[in-house]
Design a protein around this motif. Structure first.
Motif, mmCIF file in Angstrom:
data_model
loop_
_atom_site.group_PDB
_atom_site.id
_atom_site.type_symbol
_atom_site.label_atom_id
_atom_site.label_comp_id
_atom_site.label_asym_id
_atom_site.label_seq_id
_atom_site.Cartn_x
_atom_site.Cartn_y
_atom_site.Cartn_z
ATOM 1 N N TRP A 89 13.867 6.181 -34.692
ATOM 2 C CA TRP A 89 13.517 5.995 -34.120
ATOM 3 C C TRP A 89 13.619 4.566 -33.709
ATOM 4 O O TRP A 89 13.836 4.027 -34.391
ATOM 5 N N PRO A 97 10.516 0.335 -28.628
ATOM 6 C CA PRO A 97 10.574 0.676 -27.024
ATOM 7 C C PRO A 97 11.089 -0.489 -26.333
ATOM 8 O O PRO A 97 12.130 -0.546 -25.958
ATOM 9 N N ALA A 125 10.905 7.130 -25.205
ATOM 10 C CA ALA A 125 10.559 8.065 -25.814
ATOM 11 C C ALA A 125 10.453 8.759 -27.092
ATOM 12 O O ALA A 125 11.384 10.032 -27.360
ATOM 13 N N HIS A 154 15.173 4.748 -20.495
ATOM 14 C CA HIS A 154 13.675 5.134 -20.797
ATOM 15 C C HIS A 154 13.462 5.649 -21.707
ATOM 16 O O HIS A 154 15.090 6.943 -22.177
#
Length: 199
Positions: A154, A157, A36, A34
């Motif tokens: 970053w 995703p 985020a 996951h």
């Protein structure tokens, strides 16, 4: 802006092509990732046909881990205090067209044959905490792994999820192979009762 979008599209295509071309032999290693923002949470579970003691020996063999985990270039124990270790590891994760060098110094707290707790002291991530549990299932051991990390940068995703899933699955696949290899070697080198008696 257009250049960034184009590069992300190209990376996506290359990653998905590599993923589709990868006939995994380790589908029973369940990996969930996951992402985020800069936070990445990973959960892994799978079983090994070995005792908790046999699994433990491999998962805590930090001095030789670079010999059987392919993305590690160096792994060593820096210091030991009872059941607490300080270890240093560095390596390069590679998948498809991209590679990601990493290194970390971590504090490892051991609860023999049951749990391994890991906390990053320094490295190229802002934070990393993890726990590995070993559960006896009668004839096999289930490994349950959880880690929380905060990356320096970053991570896209979709691309990042494919990359991390691949690297984590490969890493645990190699560890499982090493557990089974050592188990077989131990069994073949142990004399049977009759041969031990000279019969």
């Amino acid at each position: 802006m257009r250049k960034t979008s184009f590069l992300l599209l190209m990376w996506s295509v290359l990653f998905m092509t590599a993923a589709l071309a990868d006939p995994r032999q380790d589908k029973d290693i369940d990996v969930k990732v996951h992402i985020a923002g800069e936070s990445v949470i990973v959960d892994v579970t799978f079983a090994v046909p070995a005792t908790r003691q046999e699994v433990w020996v491999v998962l805590t063999d930090f001095e030789h881990m670079a010999d059987f985990v392919s993305n590690l270039k160096e792994s060593k124990v820096v210091s030991t205090s009872g059941n607490t270790l300080k270890i240093f590891q560095r390596g390069t994760a590679t998948y498809g067209p991209i590679s990601f060098p990493f290194e970390s110094t971590r504090e490892i707290r051991l609860i023999p044959f049951e749990k391994i707790r890991s906390h990053m002291i320094s490295g190229n991530m802002r934070m990393m905490d993890g726990t590995t549990q070993l559960i006896d299932e009668g004839g096999q051991t289930r490994i349950i792994y959880h880690t929380d990390t905060i990356q320096e940068r970053w991570i896209p995703p979709i691309i990042g999820k494919v990359f991390i899933e691949h690297e984590i699955r490969k890493q645990f696949h190699e560890m499982r192979n090493e557990i089974i290899k050592r188990k077989r070697a131990s069994a073949s080198s142990t004399p049977t009762r009759s041969s031990a008696r000279g019969i």
